[in-house]
Enzyme design. Structure first.
Site, PDB file in Angstrom:
ATOM      1  N   ASP A   3       0.525   3.631   2.239  1.00  0.00           N
ATOM      2  CA  ASP A   3       0.284   4.217   3.554  1.00  0.00           C
ATOM      3  C   ASP A   3      -0.771   5.331   3.404  1.00  0.00           C
ATOM      4  O   ASP A   3      -1.831   5.056   2.842  1.00  0.00           O
ATOM      5  CB  ASP A   3       1.609   4.693   4.184  1.00  0.00           C
ATOM      6  CG  ASP A   3       1.489   4.876   5.680  1.00  0.00           C
ATOM      7  OD1 ASP A   3       0.815   4.036   6.320  1.00  0.00           O
ATOM      8  OD2 ASP A   3       2.036   5.848   6.218  1.00  0.00           O
ATOM      9  N   ASP A  54       0.857  -1.204   0.000  1.00  0.00           N
ATOM     10  CA  ASP A  54       0.000   0.000   0.000  1.00  0.00           C
ATOM     11  C   ASP A  54       0.883   1.241   0.000  1.00  0.00           C
ATOM     12  O   ASP A  54       2.091   1.144   0.213  1.00  0.00           O
ATOM     13  CB  ASP A  54      -0.874   0.012   1.264  1.00  0.00           C
ATOM     14  CG  ASP A  54      -0.024  -0.103   2.538  1.00  0.00           C
ATOM     15  OD1 ASP A  54       0.220  -1.257   2.963  1.00  0.00           O
ATOM     16  OD2 ASP A  54       0.469   0.925   3.049  1.00  0.00           O
TER      17      ASP A  54
HETATM   18  N1  LIG Z   1       1.145   1.343   5.801  1.00  0.00           N
HETATM   19  C1  LIG Z   1       1.700   0.492   6.656  1.00  0.00           C
HETATM   20  N2  LIG Z   1       2.155   0.925   7.861  1.00  0.00           N
HETATM   21  C2  LIG Z   1       2.732   0.050   8.721  1.00  0.00           C
HETATM   22  N3  LIG Z   1       2.850  -1.256   8.488  1.00  0.00           N
HETATM   23  C3  LIG Z   1       2.400  -1.726   7.318  1.00  0.00           C
HETATM   24  N4  LIG Z   1       2.399  -2.962   6.808  1.00  0.00           N
HETATM   25  C4  LIG Z   1       1.816  -2.895   5.590  1.00  0.00           C
HETATM   26  N5  LIG Z   1       1.447  -1.641   5.298  1.00  0.00           N
HETATM   27  C5  LIG Z   1       1.801  -0.882   6.366  1.00  0.00           C
END
Ligand SMILES: Nc1ncnc2[nH]cnc12
Ligand SMILES: CSC[C@H]1O[C@H](OP(=O)(O)O)[C@H](O)[C@@H]1O
Length: 300
Positions: free
Chosen positions: A218, A216
Site C-alpha cells: 500500500d 504490495d
Molecule cells: N493497496 C491496496 N489497496 C486496496 N486494494 C488493493 N488491492 C491490492 N492492493 C491494494
C-alpha cells in the site's frame, strides 16, 4: 470458447470459486458448461463456468469484475453473484482477492487467510438481501466460515492466518494518512472487494472464505513508492501459477466437506431465525425475492 448450458446431468454445483483481479478463469479442470442466470437482483458479473473435478463433482467459477475486468469494486453486482451461485446449489465459496499488505511480515506474493473484516465502504453498495418489508439480522461476528478451518480444508503452513482485512471503497488507492490510520485500527490487509460479498454469502447461508494474495505494501512505508496497478498486476502474474496450484490443493478437502454434508454446519437454517418482521407485515414483493434465495423460509 462455447459450452453447453447447464443441463439435467448437472443437478447441483456445491462448490464455487470467485476469481478476483488477475484470476479470470479456472485452469486444470474440464469445463463442461456455462450459465448466466437471471436473479431478482439482476445478472451476475459475467457468465459462470462449470467445471468437473477428477472425482466427478462440479465447481462453478465466476470472475468478480467480469472476464476482462470491466466492473469497479463498487459496481460488482454482489447480490446477483451470490444469488446466482446459490441458485446452482452452491454451499461453499472460495473467493480470491488481491490485497495490499499493512504489515512488514506479510510480503508481496504471500497468501493470507483473513479471519476478521473492518468495513470502510461508504454505504453506496447494496449490502443486504433483506430490505423493503423483510428485515433480518445475520450473525457476522466471525465473517468467514469456521467449517473450512475446522475440517482441515485449508491447512498447512503456506498461509498467514488470523489477519484482519479492511475493505475500502476505492477505486482510488488510499492516501498515506489513511494507510497509517488503518494500521492503527489493527488492520493487516486492505482490499476493495470482501464487502458486501462476505455479508451476502452469510445471508444466503453459504460458507465463505477469502484467500488473499498480497501484492504490495500500500503506501504506509514513508520512503517507498506507493502502490500502483502495475506493481499489483506484476505480482499477480508472477503468482498466478501458485494461485492455481493452491486451488488444486484445497479442492479435495472442499469436496470431502460437501460430500459429508458438513459445509453448512452452523449456517443451515440460521436465516429463518434472524428474521424480525411479523408474517402479516412482510411485503409480498420482498418475500417473493427471498423465495429465490431461501425457498420456504418466509412464505406464510
Ligand atoms: N493497496 C491496496 N489497496 C486496496 N486494494 C488493493 N488491492 C491490492 N492492493 C491494494
Ligand atoms: C487491481 S488493484 C485493486 C483491486 O484489486 C483487488 O480486487 P479483487 O479483490 O477482486 O482481487 C482489490 O479489492 C481492488 O478491487
Amino acid at each position: 470458447m462455447k459450452f453447453p448450458r447447464l443441463d439435467e446431468n448437472i443437478k447441483v454445483v456445491k462448490i464455487a470459486i470467485i476469481g478476483g483481479s488477475g484470476l479470470y478463469n479456472l485452469e486444470g479442470l474440464e469445463l463442461v458448461a456455462e450459465v448466466n442466470p437471471d436473479t431478482p437482483w439482476g445478472k451476475p458479473s459475467d457468465a459462470i463456468t462449470i467445471a468437473k473435478t477428477a472425482s466427478g463433482l462440479y465447481v462453478a467459477f465466476l470472475a468478480r469484475h467480469g472476464r476482462g475486468h470491466y466492473l469497479t469494486p463498487s459496481e460488482v453486482p454482489a447480490r446477483a453473484n451470490i444469488a446466482a451461485l446459490k441458485s446452482l446449489g452452491v454451499e461453499v465459496i472460495i473467493a480470491y482477492s488481491a490485497v495490499g499488505s499493512l504489515r512488514e511480515e506479510l510480503k508481496p506474493r504471500d497468501f493470507v487467510l483473513p479471519s476478521q473484516i473492518i468495513d470502510r465502504t461508504k454505504g453506496i453498495r447494496h449490502s443486504t438481501f433483506f430490505e423493503e418489508g423483510l428485515v433480518a439480522h445475520a450473525m457476522f461476528a466471525d465473517p468467514f466460515s469456521a467449517v473450512l478451518e475446522k475440517r482441515g480444508v485449508i491447512e498447512g503452513g503456506d498461509f498467514h492466518r488470523q489477519k484482519t482485512l479492511i475493505c475500502m471503497e476505492g477505486p482510488q488507492f488510499s492516501t498515506r494518512a489513511e494507510s497509517h490510520m488503518y494500521r492503527s485500527f489493527g488492520a493487516d490487509l486492505i482490499n476493495m472487494s470482501v464487502l458486501p460479498e462476505a455479508k451476502l454469502a452469510r445471508e444466503a447461508e453459504i460458507a465463505y472464505q477469502m484467500i488473499c494474495m498480497s501484492t504490495d505494501y500500500d503506501c504506509w512505508k514513508e520512503h517507498e513508492v506507493a502502490v500502483t496497478v502495475e506493481a499489483v498486476v506484476a505480482n499477480l502474474k508472477a503468482n498466478s501459477d501458485n494461485a492455481q496450484r493452491l486451488l488444486a490443493a484445497i479442492l479435495p478437502g472442499l469436496e470431502q466437506v460437501v460430500k459429508n454434508g458438513q459445509a453448512l454446519e452452523g449456517l443451515k437454517g440460521s436465516m429463518r431465525f434472524a428474521c424480525m418482521t411479523a408474517p402479516e407485515k412482510r411485503s409480498a414483493e420482498a418475500v417473493k425475492k427471498l423465495e429465490f434465495l431461501l425457498p420456504g423460509y418466509y412464505t406464510v
